[in-house]
Scaffold this motif. Sequence first.
Motif, PDB file in Angstrom:
ATOM      1  N   CYS A   1     -57.521  18.705  50.560  1.00  0.00           N
ATOM      2  CA  CYS A   1     -58.902  19.172  50.740  1.00  0.00           C
ATOM      3  C   CYS A   1     -59.893  18.031  50.593  1.00  0.00           C
ATOM      4  O   CYS A   1     -60.850  17.912  51.372  1.00  0.00           O
ATOM      5  CB  CYS A   1     -59.211  20.291  49.743  1.00  0.00           C
ATOM      6  SG  CYS A   1     -58.384  21.856  50.112  1.00  0.00           S
TER       7      CYS A   1
ATOM      8  N   ARG B   1     -52.650  20.274  47.348  1.00  0.00           N
ATOM      9  CA  ARG B   1     -53.772  21.034  47.900  1.00  0.00           C
ATOM     10  C   ARG B   1     -55.092  20.325  47.625  1.00  0.00           C
ATOM     11  O   ARG B   1     -55.944  20.214  48.518  1.00  0.00           O
ATOM     12  CB  ARG B   1     -53.791  22.439  47.301  1.00  0.00           C
ATOM     13  CG  ARG B   1     -52.655  23.336  47.765  1.00  0.00           C
ATOM     14  CD  ARG B   1     -52.581  24.590  46.942  1.00  0.00           C
ATOM     15  NE  ARG B   1     -51.431  25.423  47.333  1.00  0.00           N
ATOM     16  CZ  ARG B   1     -51.025  26.481  46.631  1.00  0.00           C
ATOM     17  NH1 ARG B   1     -51.650  26.841  45.529  1.00  0.00           N
ATOM     18  NH2 ARG B   1     -49.987  27.174  47.068  1.00  0.00           N
TER      19      ARG B   1
ATOM     20  N   CYS C   1     -65.978  26.175  48.627  1.00  0.00           N
ATOM     21  CA  CYS C   1     -65.456  26.845  49.813  1.00  0.00           C
ATOM     22  C   CYS C   1     -65.940  28.295  49.824  1.00  0.00           C
ATOM     23  O   CYS C   1     -66.410  28.818  48.821  1.00  0.00           O
ATOM     24  CB  CYS C   1     -63.930  26.764  49.856  1.00  0.00           C
ATOM     25  SG  CYS C   1     -63.122  27.478  48.419  1.00  0.00           S
TER      26      CYS C   1
ATOM     27  N   ALA D   1     -56.899  26.879  49.262  1.00  0.00           N
ATOM     28  CA  ALA D   1     -58.069  26.658  48.401  1.00  0.00           C
ATOM     29  C   ALA D   1     -58.179  27.673  47.277  1.00  0.00           C
ATOM     30  O   ALA D   1     -59.176  27.694  46.555  1.00  0.00           O
ATOM     31  CB  ALA D   1     -59.337  26.681  49.252  1.00  0.00           C
TER      32      ALA D   1
ATOM     33  N   ILE E   1     -63.871  24.998  54.034  1.00  0.00           N
ATOM     34  CA  ILE E   1     -64.018  23.931  53.027  1.00  0.00           C
ATOM     35  C   ILE E   1     -65.350  23.250  53.310  1.00  0.00           C
ATOM     36  O   ILE E   1     -65.545  22.675  54.382  1.00  0.00           O
ATOM     37  CB  ILE E   1     -62.857  22.923  53.111  1.00  0.00           C
ATOM     38  CG1 ILE E   1     -61.510  23.653  53.029  1.00  0.00           C
ATOM     39  CG2 ILE E   1     -62.987  21.862  52.033  1.00  0.00           C
ATOM     40  CD1 ILE E   1     -61.256  24.357  51.733  1.00  0.00           C
TER      41      ILE E   1
END
Length: 726
Positions: free
Chosen positions: A544, A540, A629, A621, A649
């Motif tokens: 991102c 993750r 975010c 997130a 994001i």
Amino acid sequence: MAIALITFLLGSGIDYLANLESTVGLDTLFRLRGARTPPADAVIAAMDEASETRLGVGQDLTRWRGLHAGLIRQLQRQGAALIVFDLQFIVPHPDVDAALAKTIKGAGNVLLTDCVQKFRHGTEDYYGREECSENHKEPAVRKEGNVGQPLSEQLVAMRKISAAPALIQSVLDHAPFVLVNDAQDATVREVWTYYDALAETPSLPVVVWLNFLRRGGGLNNGLDAPLSHGLTEQRRRCLSAKDHRAENSTEKSMLEKRIDDVICGEDSRYLDYYGPPHTFRMESYSDVYEGKAADLQNKVVFIGKANRLFASGKSDYFQTPFTDSRSGRMAGVEIMATQFANLAEGRFVQSPLPPWLPQVAFGFFIGLILTRLTGFYGLLASLLAGGAYAGLAFGCFSRYGLWLPVAVPILLQLPLSWLIALSWSRRDLLNERKRILDFVRQVFPQWMHFLPASPGQWYPEKSAAQMSSERYVRALCLATDIEGYTSVAAQHSPREMWELLKSYYQVLGLPVTSHDGVIANIQGDEMMALWIDLCSDSQRHSACLAAIEIDQAVERFNQTSTAGRLPTRIGLHEGEIVLGSGESGGFRFYNPFGDTVNTASRIQGVNKFLGTKILASKAVADSLTQVVCRPVGKFRVEGKNEALELVEIIDKASGGNDPNDLLYRKFAHGLQLFQQGNWEQAELVFQNILNEHGNDNPSRYYLELAQAYRQQPPADWDGILTLEQK
């Protein structure tokens, strides 16, 4: 730099242990260069085998002493400038010494050699010529108290023993001349100009050279005779005042600077040999004695033992870089003449640079070649560079006597560089293979059975029936799409669009691969990237960061692109997918399949409505602290019944207070009012955000919806927005 450092350290270490640069490098340079013409000022009167027979003296040196007076008188008639005896006159011979002393004094140009005795602890282990050692065995140092107690094994003493008093008082000058001991069987490469262990006494060749200059009118430094005493005093002044040589140096001639360098410089020098034994002009003692040798006027005549034929086992004969089975060893008197000739020419073998500097530079240059050119071309280029350096070293040595290291660079550093470069390229190859295997394992697992278990193996004979055609994995999908792609494509030819997209996808690919992702598919203006087989938080976080860097890279691309802008929207979603293969029309294709892939693409499309660039499902997130975010609402996208809670994001977390933190809190409050159906209050909050913080696309989107819903509220409102379009 690594190649330069490693090869330098290993080469220097081996050179330190084996003295490789002197025993191989310097000696090879001498042999490659060959003989060169010595100065005509030096002539050797050799006490050789022919003279032993013709004069009837044999090898007993004491029987020669009665002939020396006649030899000196003959040299006087020939007009010799200086007469130098490389012989010991320590033991008195009253029957001939008086006549010899009278002749020496009358000539006024005779120099004698002092003996140097070296020994350890008391009266043991003497080193020196026979007469010196046999007749002077009293200890040079004694211990107070217990006289019988032996001195320390570590104590080494040296002392100078001059000729018999009757002779020493008659000579022009005298000084020691010492070479390595015969028993050590060592090659003579260095000689002393001064013996600091003997209270800064100059060596005999230095004294001969300066007396020769004085007789020719080239020495005007105010030294009184004998010169050896004045040279000792000058040496002591230099050692006590290091800047002595710098005084008035610009006002001195080149010869005066050379003299200062000999007196005040290093106490030893590397000899620049002129060739194998007998390279100097060598006349038989008997021929000179009988007046048969001509052209001795203004010459320095060195007298000493020098066999014409090589005879092993005799003392006072030494190995030089030219010594081999044919040439034999060189007589000590010829080495003395070599040092005098080097002084007269102002040319010894010397290093123009610190030895480590050429080695580091050579290692760095070879390393640069091997890292820029791989394989055969790198090997060939480095070999040519090594040859060019060896040629440079040989040219400098032959022409100027300058000694650049060659043994360590050519014999050690060059092959070590090849080995390191080969090992390094092998490491890079294995790393690249691992990266490819990881990529195939994640994206095309059906190929894994083809791949080798170790390098050098391959299994193309395995059938497709043995391979798995699908693989179920949990993956994080990143989908991108170009906003307004159709209108951009309409303005360019297919080839122009291809060139533009080729550059565009290079920009998108780097952030993905640098964060351990793989590009699974590219179709037109859409790209799908995957993160597989990593722990959830890690993939993750990587996805991102990759999305943020893609957005930044595209922005830079659009600022510099002359063909048109390609603004990009990004969507992120995590879930189960199938990595599978299929066939269509006889062709096999490999793609990720599943609802997760489609959902990531639908999330990407929500950016169009909110005016955002990067959207992700809330789970992506949820636990990340390294990115900034904010929640942007719940949506039912086309083709899905379940609602998706999405977040925007925004950027990487900086570690400090975000200047937009107040905006995000206000937005979250307005979003909560909106989802509760409090349209009027939500409208006030979003309007306040736009008034106080400027343009914020999600706030503007929700402001317009709140205004519309206040006029006509939706039926069965559950806080979820339903999007009918992609």
